[in-house]
Write a protein that holds these residues in place. Structure first.
Motif, PDB file in Angstrom:
ATOM      1  N   GLU A  27      72.808  35.382  34.206  1.00 56.07           N
ATOM      2  CA  GLU A  27      73.895  34.464  33.841  1.00 56.07           C
ATOM      3  C   GLU A  27      73.468  33.439  32.782  1.00 56.07           C
ATOM      4  N   LYS A  28      73.097  33.926  31.614  1.00 50.76           N
ATOM      5  CA  LYS A  28      72.635  33.070  30.515  1.00 50.76           C
ATOM      6  C   LYS A  28      73.767  32.845  29.515  1.00 50.76           C
ATOM      7  N   GLN A  29      74.094  31.586  29.280  1.00 50.16           N
ATOM      8  CA  GLN A  29      75.136  31.241  28.308  1.00 50.16           C
ATOM      9  C   GLN A  29      74.670  31.605  26.906  1.00 50.16           C
ATOM     10  N   MET A  30      75.537  32.259  26.147  1.00 46.53           N
ATOM     11  CA  MET A  30      75.233  32.606  24.750  1.00 46.53           C
ATOM     12  C   MET A  30      76.541  32.584  23.980  1.00 46.53           C
ATOM     13  N   ARG A  69      74.735  38.829  18.457  1.00 50.25           N
ATOM     14  CA  ARG A  69      74.139  37.701  17.728  1.00 50.25           C
ATOM     15  C   ARG A  69      72.829  37.245  18.360  1.00 50.25           C
ATOM     16  N   PHE A  70      72.611  37.523  19.662  1.00 53.68           N
ATOM     17  CA  PHE A  70      71.489  36.938  20.396  1.00 53.68           C
ATOM     18  C   PHE A  70      70.350  37.894  20.759  1.00 53.68           C
ATOM     19  N   PHE A  71      70.622  39.193  20.876  1.00 53.06           N
ATOM     20  CA  PHE A  71      69.627  40.081  21.491  1.00 53.06           C
ATOM     21  C   PHE A  71      69.205  41.226  20.584  1.00 53.06           C
ATOM     22  N   ASP A  72      67.933  41.636  20.750  1.00 51.48           N
ATOM     23  CA  ASP A  72      67.371  42.737  19.963  1.00 51.48           C
ATOM     24  C   ASP A  72      68.029  44.070  20.311  1.00 51.48           C
ATOM     25  N   TYR A  73      68.305  44.237  21.592  1.00 52.12           N
ATOM     26  CA  TYR A  73      68.933  45.466  22.102  1.00 52.12           C
ATOM     27  C   TYR A  73      69.979  45.054  23.130  1.00 52.12           C
ATOM     28  N   ASN A  74      70.977  45.921  23.321  1.00 56.63           N
ATOM     29  CA  ASN A  74      72.010  45.634  24.314  1.00 56.63           C
ATOM     30  C   ASN A  74      72.348  46.889  25.112  1.00 56.63           C
ATOM     31  N   LEU A 126      66.577  32.240  19.003  1.00 61.62           N
ATOM     32  CA  LEU A 126      65.682  31.108  19.297  1.00 61.62           C
ATOM     33  C   LEU A 126      66.374  30.045  20.136  1.00 61.62           C
ATOM     34  N   SER A 127      67.686  29.923  20.023  1.00 59.17           N
ATOM     35  CA  SER A 127      68.408  28.899  20.786  1.00 59.17           C
ATOM     36  C   SER A 127      68.400  29.182  22.290  1.00 59.17           C
ATOM     37  N   LEU A 128      67.980  30.395  22.688  1.00 63.06           N
ATOM     38  CA  LEU A 128      67.829  30.712  24.110  1.00 63.06           C
ATOM     39  C   LEU A 128      66.676  29.915  24.735  1.00 63.06           C
ATOM     40  N   LYS A 151      67.340  19.973  17.677  1.00 63.79           N
ATOM     41  CA  LYS A 151      66.919  21.322  18.058  1.00 63.79           C
ATOM     42  C   LYS A 151      67.311  22.319  16.964  1.00 63.79           C
ATOM     43  N   ILE A 152      68.492  22.161  16.397  1.00 65.67           N
ATOM     44  CA  ILE A 152      68.955  23.067  15.340  1.00 65.67           C
ATOM     45  C   ILE A 152      68.046  22.992  14.121  1.00 65.67           C
ATOM     46  N   PHE A 153      67.640  21.773  13.742  1.00 65.14           N
ATOM     47  CA  PHE A 153      66.732  21.592  12.602  1.00 65.14           C
ATOM     48  C   PHE A 153      65.408  22.304  12.867  1.00 65.14           C
ATOM     49  N   VAL A 154      64.861  22.117  14.073  1.00 63.44           N
ATOM     50  CA  VAL A 154      63.579  22.739  14.438  1.00 63.44           C
ATOM     51  C   VAL A 154      63.697  24.261  14.406  1.00 63.44           C
ATOM     52  N   ILE A 155      64.776  24.782  14.953  1.00 68.54           N
ATOM     53  CA  ILE A 155      64.994  26.236  14.944  1.00 68.54           C
ATOM     54  C   ILE A 155      65.048  26.748  13.507  1.00 68.54           C
ATOM     55  N   ASP A 156      65.776  26.055  12.642  1.00 70.45           N
ATOM     56  CA  ASP A 156      65.859  26.472  11.233  1.00 70.45           C
ATOM     57  C   ASP A 156      64.480  26.528  10.598  1.00 70.45           C
ATOM     58  N   LYS A 157      63.643  25.528  10.865  1.00 71.45           N
ATOM     59  CA  LYS A 157      62.284  25.490  10.286  1.00 71.45           C
ATOM     60  C   LYS A 157      61.421  26.621  10.822  1.00 71.45           C
ATOM     61  N   ILE A 158      61.519  26.902  12.118  1.00 72.66           N
ATOM     62  CA  ILE A 158      60.729  27.992  12.702  1.00 72.66           C
ATOM     63  C   ILE A 158      61.133  29.321  12.064  1.00 72.66           C
ATOM     64  N   VAL A 159      62.441  29.571  11.951  1.00 73.39           N
ATOM     65  CA  VAL A 159      62.918  30.817  11.359  1.00 73.39           C
ATOM     66  C   VAL A 159      62.461  30.938   9.908  1.00 73.39           C
ATOM     67  N   GLU A 160      62.468  29.823   9.208  1.00 70.19           N
ATOM     68  CA  GLU A 160      62.061  29.810   7.800  1.00 70.19           C
ATOM     69  C   GLU A 160      60.570  30.109   7.631  1.00 70.19           C
ATOM     70  N   LYS A 161      59.728  29.627   8.567  1.00 67.70           N
ATOM     71  CA  LYS A 161      58.273  29.662   8.378  1.00 67.70           C
ATOM     72  C   LYS A 161      57.543  30.798   9.109  1.00 67.70           C
ATOM     73  N   VAL A 162      58.120  31.352  10.167  1.00 69.86           N
ATOM     74  CA  VAL A 162      57.385  32.317  10.993  1.00 69.86           C
ATOM     75  C   VAL A 162      57.928  33.729  10.753  1.00 69.86           C
TER      76      VAL A 162
END
Length: 195
Positions: A27-30, A69-74, A126-128, A151-162
């Motif tokens: 039951e994870k909100q997404m 939008r959230f998962f690698d596989y469904n 990443l927002s999970l 949190k959104i700013f941090v997520i954007d930076k992680i996606v940009e750099k990793v």
């Protein structure tokens, strides 16, 4: 007729048998939907939607968009009443598992393996994670702390750099290590460190 509650526990055993080491989050909100099950393996995050015999397809098209939008596989797990038409209701990259009751036992059949979901949005995935988990990923990748940033700013930076492959493994690792008993302490310590 099988209901959601009849399917879950046997499904976890079936998934563990197929995938080996897994972590189940229920039951994870997404987005605007709630994932029935999030399954974490060492290399991927799976979204699993259950449509028991008692369910309808009424919300499925919206749910598919959110899952993608959230998962690698469904996967979609469907009762026998849905088995004939489910392939028309989900994209071709979604895995399909059918479930029925045979001689009092819940039995699963893999109708279709899932393919890689090319629609996944890394920021959504990443927002999970909780903020302390994001901090750990920042530390692993020698990124600045960005303590006063959202949190959104941090997520954007992680996606940009990793790089995505590295980030994917790190997200899985964080979800595997998640401790629901310690989260209150983790968040309190994180907030204390921000001030």
């Amino acid at each position: 007729m099988l209901y959601d509650k009849d399917i879950r526990e046997p499904l976890f055993d079936f998934l563990e048998e197929r995938h080996g080491k897994i972590r189940i989050i229920e039951e994870k909100q997404m987005g605007r939907s709630r994932a029935d099950i999030v399954m974490v393996t060492e290399y991927a995050v799976y979204g699993i939607e259950i449509k028991s015999d008692a369910d309808s397809y009424a919300r499925l098209s919206r749910q598919v968009k959110d899952y993608d939008r959230f998962f690698d596989y469904n996967y979609v797990v469907v009762g026998s009443s849905h088995a004939l038409h489910v392939e028309e209701k989900v994209p071709e990259w979604w895995g399909i598992i059918t479930v029925e009751e045979i001689a009092g036992e819940v039995d699963f059949y893999l109708l279709r393996e899932p393919g890689i979901n090319k629609k996944v949005i890394w920021n959504k995935k990443l927002s999970l994670l909780w903020r302390p988990e994001l901090v750990h990923i920042q530390e692993l990748n020698q990124l600045p702390k960005y303590k006063q940033k959202s949190k959104i700013f941090v997520i954007d930076k992680i996606v940009e750099k990793v790089p995505p492959e590295q980030l994917g493994r790190q997200i899985c690792s964080e979800l595997f290590e998640r401790d629901y008993n310690e989260i209150e302490t983790m968040i309190r310590e994180y907030k204390a460190g921000r001030t």
